[in-house]
Scaffold this motif. Structure first.
Motif, PDB file in Angstrom:
ATOM      1  N   VAL A 146       1.137  -1.544   0.062  1.00  0.00           N
ATOM      2  CA  VAL A 146       0.243  -0.317   0.449  1.00  0.00           C
ATOM      3  C   VAL A 146       0.981   0.995  -0.158  1.00  0.00           C
ATOM      4  O   VAL A 146       1.012   1.191   1.172  1.00  0.00           O
ATOM      5  CB  VAL A 146      -0.702  -0.028   0.858  1.00  0.00           C
ATOM      6  N   PRO A 147       0.401   2.027  -0.749  1.00  0.00           N
ATOM      7  CA  PRO A 147       1.379   3.289  -0.698  1.00  0.00           C
ATOM      8  C   PRO A 147       0.781   3.999   0.669  1.00  0.00           C
ATOM      9  O   PRO A 147      -0.513   3.971   0.933  1.00  0.00           O
ATOM     10  CB  PRO A 147       1.149   4.188  -2.016  1.00  0.00           C
ATOM     11  N   VAL A 148       2.436   5.307   1.313  1.00  0.00           N
ATOM     12  CA  VAL A 148       1.927   5.180   2.392  1.00  0.00           C
ATOM     13  C   VAL A 148      -0.254   6.545   2.514  1.00  0.00           C
ATOM     14  O   VAL A 148      -0.067   6.422   3.242  1.00  0.00           O
ATOM     15  CB  VAL A 148       2.859   6.250   2.862  1.00  0.00           C
ATOM     16  N   ARG A 149       0.581   6.883   1.433  1.00  0.00           N
ATOM     17  CA  ARG A 149      -0.337   8.174   1.523  1.00  0.00           C
ATOM     18  C   ARG A 149      -1.847   7.992   0.703  1.00  0.00           C
ATOM     19  O   ARG A 149      -2.811   7.981   1.646  1.00  0.00           O
ATOM     20  CB  ARG A 149      -0.445   9.020  -0.177  1.00  0.00           C
ATOM     21  N   GLU A 150      -1.621   6.486   0.774  1.00  0.00           N
ATOM     22  CA  GLU A 150      -3.184   5.760   1.129  1.00  0.00           C
ATOM     23  C   GLU A 150      -3.602   5.148   2.380  1.00  0.00           C
ATOM     24  O   GLU A 150      -4.850   4.691   2.526  1.00  0.00           O
ATOM     25  CB  GLU A 150      -3.628   4.636  -0.210  1.00  0.00           C
ATOM     26  N   PHE A 151      -3.476   5.188   3.422  1.00  0.00           N
ATOM     27  CA  PHE A 151      -2.978   4.036   4.404  1.00  0.00           C
ATOM     28  C   PHE A 151      -3.498   4.632   5.429  1.00  0.00           C
ATOM     29  O   PHE A 151      -4.186   3.872   6.496  1.00  0.00           O
ATOM     30  CB  PHE A 151      -1.193   4.097   4.923  1.00  0.00           C
ATOM     31  N   TYR A 152      -3.776   6.563   5.331  1.00  0.00           N
ATOM     32  CA  TYR A 152      -3.950   6.938   6.546  1.00  0.00           C
ATOM     33  C   TYR A 152      -6.189   7.476   5.895  1.00  0.00           C
ATOM     34  O   TYR A 152      -5.580   7.891   4.252  1.00  0.00           O
ATOM     35  CB  TYR A 152      -3.391   8.679   6.690  1.00  0.00           C
ATOM     36  N   LEU A 153      -7.164   6.474   7.085  1.00  0.00           N
ATOM     37  CA  LEU A 153      -8.186   6.832   6.514  1.00  0.00           C
ATOM     38  C   LEU A 153      -8.872   7.805   7.108  1.00  0.00           C
ATOM     39  O   LEU A 153      -9.826   8.512   6.737  1.00  0.00           O
ATOM     40  CB  LEU A 153      -8.944   5.171   6.359  1.00  0.00           C
ATOM     41  N   GLY A 154      -8.201   8.355   8.484  1.00  0.00           N
ATOM     42  CA  GLY A 154      -8.907   9.216   9.423  1.00  0.00           C
ATOM     43  C   GLY A 154      -8.317   9.644  10.717  1.00  0.00           C
ATOM     44  O   GLY A 154      -7.574   8.961  11.157  1.00  0.00           O
ATOM     45  N   PRO A 155      -8.659  10.353  11.333  1.00  0.00           N
ATOM     46  CA  PRO A 155      -7.872  10.874  12.262  1.00  0.00           C
ATOM     47  C   PRO A 155      -7.867   9.395  13.642  1.00  0.00           C
ATOM     48  O   PRO A 155      -8.725   8.893  13.466  1.00  0.00           O
ATOM     49  CB  PRO A 155      -8.387  11.897  13.903  1.00  0.00           C
ATOM     50  N   GLY A 156      -6.365   8.798  13.667  1.00  0.00           N
ATOM     51  CA  GLY A 156      -6.449   7.587  14.276  1.00  0.00           C
ATOM     52  C   GLY A 156      -6.415   6.194  13.093  1.00  0.00           C
ATOM     53  O   GLY A 156      -7.106   5.208  14.629  1.00  0.00           O
ATOM     54  N   ARG A 157      -7.217   6.546  12.675  1.00  0.00           N
ATOM     55  CA  ARG A 157      -7.569   4.809  11.415  1.00  0.00           C
ATOM     56  C   ARG A 157      -6.698   5.019  10.099  1.00  0.00           C
ATOM     57  O   ARG A 157      -6.461   5.867   9.673  1.00  0.00           O
ATOM     58  CB  ARG A 157      -9.487   5.907  11.366  1.00  0.00           C
TER      59      ARG A 157
END
Length: 298
Positions: A146-157
């Protein structure tokens, strides 16, 4: 006291994935610098834990034959800072994680934990973003990247599914070769404090022509997730390095980032600081490029 329901000690990545599938309510623990604090505070009371601390394949740093750099998710911050591969090819990452907490935290905290807890104040993350890193994730089906830019979904997620374990952070050769980076963390104290705002800038400079060929700017604590300033990057790429460029950088950053008001700092203060630290970080990357060329010509 730590209110822990059950504790499982995985000896391999496959065993960790299996345990997490069998106990989907369990949380991964390695250094414990985040998880144990939350348990003690009562936020995760009664949680079961799957320890990956003893999994050797998750530790260490290697530069592959193709030049890609693999950083084991279980590698502690102090080992990243001291590692010869990091110091030679991507020293900004070592400098960034060297600003995490104090020596005790840096000797137990891992880059994988820093990424997977989803905190926008994580010191490793802006640099990992600016290098367009890839995350290798293991699961029962073999895994995914997974590209790191797609790994973060929201605050703490983050995009980590049940039964999955982050195994490596990969920085491709094409994303670091010829680039220089600098990380600035602004906090209320000089040590043992999380970032009020942070910025990692990575740039490629044509020193002889004084042209900014490429630039990547990532902020922490400037939005609900780590934030790449793609509009500002587009504005600056290919430009002559002069006073007007740095002025436009500051203005563009303040229009692009989206910090919030909090007890640590107001939105207005963060906007002001944001333009300033981005400018300083870019200037430093240019200085590093000039110094390297000067050393080669010496």
């Amino acid at each position: 006291m730590y209110d822990i329901e059950k504790y499982y000690n995985a000896r391999s990545v496959s065993e960790a994935a299996m345990l997490l599938m069998e106990h989907p309510e369990a949380r991964i623990i390695s250094g414990g610098s985040d998880v144990l604090i939350k348990i003690r505070e009562g936020k995760m009371a009664g949680t079961s834990l799957v320890s990956i601390r003893d999994i050797e394949e998750l530790k260490g740093i290697e530069r592959k034959e193709n030049g890609d750099i693999y950083i084991g998710a279980g590698t502690v911050f102090s080992h990243i800072t001291a590692n010869s591969v990091i110091r030679k090819y991507i020293p900004v990452l070592g400098e960034a994680v060297d600003q995490v907490g104090g020596p005790q935290i840096r000797n137990i905290g891992t880059i994988g934990g820093n990424i997977c807890n989803g905190a926008v104040s994580a010191d490793s993350v802006p640099t990992v973003f600016s290098y367009n890193s890839l995350l290798h994730i293991a699961n029962a089906e073999g895994g995914r990247t997974v590209p790191v830019r797609e790994f973060y979904l929201g605050p703490g997620r983050v995009d980590l599914h049940p039964g999955e374990v982050l195994t490596h952070v990969v920085i491709p050769r094409a994303e670091y070769e010829g680039y220089h980076g600098h990380y600035i963390k602004y906090s209320m104290r000089n040590a043992m404090d999380i970032a009020t705002l942070s910025c990692s800038v990575v740039s490629k400079v044509n020193v002889s022509e004084k042209i900014l060929e490429d630039v990547r700017i990532t902020f922490g604590v400037a939005a609900p997730v780590p934030y790449r300033c793609t509009e500002t990057e587009t504005l600056l790429k290919g430009r002559k390095l002069d006073t007007s460029l740095y002025q436009e950088l500051e203005e563009s950053i303040r229009n692009e980032i989206h910090p919030r008001d909090s007890w640590r700092a107001s939105k207005a203060f963060r906007l002001q600081i944001g333009g300033e630290i981005a400018r300083r970080a870019l200037i430093r990357t240019v200085e590093l490029a000039e110094a390297e060329l000067g050393g080669e010509n010496a």
